[in-house]
Design a protein around this motif. Structure first.
Motif, PDB file in Angstrom:
ATOM      1  N   THR A   1      11.073  61.657  39.278  1.00 32.99           N
ATOM      2  CA  THR A   1      10.057  61.816  38.330  1.00 32.99           C
ATOM      3  C   THR A   1       8.906  62.384  38.873  1.00 32.99           C
ATOM      4  OG1 THR A   1      10.606  59.611  37.428  1.00 32.99           O
ATOM      5  CG2 THR A   1       8.239  60.084  37.154  1.00 32.99           C
TER       6      THR A   1
ATOM      7  N   HIS B   1       7.454  66.001  36.908  1.00 30.69           N
ATOM      8  CA  HIS B   1       6.327  66.143  36.741  1.00 30.69           C
ATOM      9  C   HIS B   1       5.859  67.209  37.250  1.00 30.69           C
ATOM     10  CE1 HIS B   1       2.175  65.100  35.784  1.00 30.69           C
ATOM     11  NE2 HIS B   1       1.790  65.341  37.190  1.00 30.69           N
TER      12      HIS B   1
ATOM     13  N   ARG C   1      10.067  62.971  31.635  1.00 32.04           N
ATOM     14  CA  ARG C   1      10.878  62.025  32.458  1.00 32.04           C
ATOM     15  C   ARG C   1      12.157  61.501  31.739  1.00 32.04           C
ATOM     16  NH1 ARG C   1      11.472  56.760  33.504  1.00 32.04           N
ATOM     17  NH2 ARG C   1      11.301  56.003  35.809  1.00 32.04           N
TER      18      ARG C   1
ATOM     19  N   ASP D   1      14.655  57.372  41.733  1.00 24.55           N
ATOM     20  CA  ASP D   1      13.992  57.440  40.400  1.00 24.55           C
ATOM     21  C   ASP D   1      12.548  57.924  40.541  1.00 24.55           C
ATOM     22  OD1 ASP D   1      12.588  55.688  38.023  1.00 24.55           O
ATOM     23  OD2 ASP D   1      14.113  56.849  37.525  1.00 24.55           O
TER      24      ASP D   1
END
Length: 436
Positions: free
Chosen positions: A177, A181, A187, A173
């Protein structure tokens, strides 16, 4: 691709006429190209390339047909080269876009340009790994890099299998993320689907960074090895070269010039061994671009500047745009040269400020300011394609002025009117300047 200098549909005048026309038309050609390309820097690059193409074709007029209007021909060559540049840019943009959209199943080995393009993403991922809790990072690396089974990891760490699975989910995760980004994507929601998350990691980084090298191992390897690129270039007498570099920078080599280049994830270095070069450097705040000439170093982040090893052994640095730092060993000689400024550095470290255009040889000119005649002749010998020399008695005479490179012979013929010299030619076409 049709030769823009000598195509069947466009029969040029004698190239000597076109080369003579170029210096007077240079600024007008730049304005003409700027309207077409939308960028003054691109316009200057194409104008310089126009001069290079014409100079390279010198002596081949017989294969191109009868004379035509030199001015019209000059603009036509520039327009064709500008169109070629736009086509290459569009192709590269489409190619990179395809690379970004490629899925995890693509099987190819990334080239240097692709590796450089992902450098920022890799740095972000590296920081993400270092920010993970120690156990989460250890579980992630053990499973994804070393291929250790989850059950074996749980036994080695003394935790349950469910704990290992939760650690892996947390690590994935965080990595997901970080990548989103970098891509500027939102997200995933906390309740969103997790299926295909592993595929999204591969598609964002490319199969080579994940599938071939392994996720974390791929990041580390590409940061230290795969981003390394090295090359050496040289130009012979009377010829020049314009070369794109993997980071998007552009290098132009003058005649009789040699360079060695080495790029990696932390720095971009060019060693100028002889001659002169002009650099249009792509901005990269994390990787300075440095030109080394012996103990002298010229460092920039992104700018346009020229470096010339002069016949006397001095080094001339001139800036067209941006800021340039010049140092010799640990001594800073100039912290921030800007557009129109330059610095001439002698072999003993003494320096002198210089004002003037950077690398005037790109526009077909060479400037001399009270230099010894022997040095001026040696400089022109880069282009003459014949043996040019000055005897010891005339070599120390001082000379000033601007020489049109395409008309270097006319300049030599005019010297006896201002200096006590005579021009002597041998049976093989060589030229010797001798005292009267």
């Amino acid at each position: 691709m049709i030769n823009p200098v000598c195509s069947p549909a466009m029969r040029p005048p004698a190239l000597s006429l076109v080369l003579n026309e170029f210096p007077q038309r240079y600024e007008a050609i730049v304005r003409f190209l700027r309207r077409r390309l939308g960028s003054v820097e691109d316009a200057r690059e194409v104008a310089h390339e126009t001069w290079l193409r014409l100079a390279e074709q010198a002596g081949t007029e017989a294969s191109c047909g009868p004379a035509a209007d030199a001015r019209a021909y000059l603009y036509t060559v520039a327009a064709n080269l500008g169109q070629d540049r736009q086509r290459r840019a569009h192709w590269l943009q489409a190619h990179l876009q395809q690379g970004r959209e490629a899925g995890a199943g693509v099987d190819h080995t990334p080239d240097v340009a692709e590796g450089l393009m992902y450098r920022q993403a890799l740095s972000a991922l590296d920081a993400t790994l270092m920010a993970m809790p120690a156990r989460v990072r250890d579980v992630f690396v053990a499973h994804r890099i070393h291929g250790e089974a989850q059950a074996d990891i749980a036994l080695r760490l003394g935790v349950s299998l469910n704990t290992v699975e939760r650690d892996l989910m947390a690590a994935h995760d965080r990595v997901d993320t970080a990548l989103r980004h970098w891509r500027g994507e939102p997200r995933r929601g906390l309740g969103g689907p997790t299926q295909g998350r592993r595929k999204s990691l591969a598609s964002l980084l490319g199969a080579a960074a994940v599938g071939v090298l392994g996720l974390v191992g791929g990041w580390r390897y590409r940061q230290t090895q795969a981003l390394h690129w090295a090359a050496a270039l040289s130009t012979p007498q009377g010829q020049r070269l314009q070369q794109s570099l993997p980071d998007g920078s552009m290098l132009t080599l003058d005649a009789q010039t040699s360079v060695e280049m080495a790029f990696d994830a932390r720095r971009r270095t060019v060693r100028l061994l002889r001659g002169a070069a002009f650099f249009a450097v792509s901005t990269d705040a994390d990787r300075p671009f440095t030109v080394e000439v012996g103990a002298l170093s010229v460092t920039v982040l992104g700018t346009r500047f020229g470096v010339d090893i002069e016949p006397a052994g001095t080094v001339l640095v001139q800036v067209e745009s941006g800021r340039v730092r010049v140092a010799r060993s640990t001594q800073v000689l100039a912290a921030g040269l800007t557009a129109g400024q330059g610095l001439r550095v002698a072999s003993d470290g003494r320096s002198q400020a210089v004002i003037g255009p950077a690398s005037a040889w790109r526009q077909g000119r060479v400037h001399f300011d009270a230099v010894p005649l022997g040095e001026a002749v040696e400089r022109l010998a880069r282009y003459a394609r014949v043996d040019l020399r000055a005897d010891p008695r005339t070599a120390q005479l001082r000379v000033s002025g601007t020489v049109e490179i395409a008309r270097w012979d006319d300049w030599l013929q005019a010297l006896p009117a201002v200096l006590p010299v005579r021009v002597v030619r041998d049976s093989e076409g060589g030229v010797m300047l001798m005292a009267r």
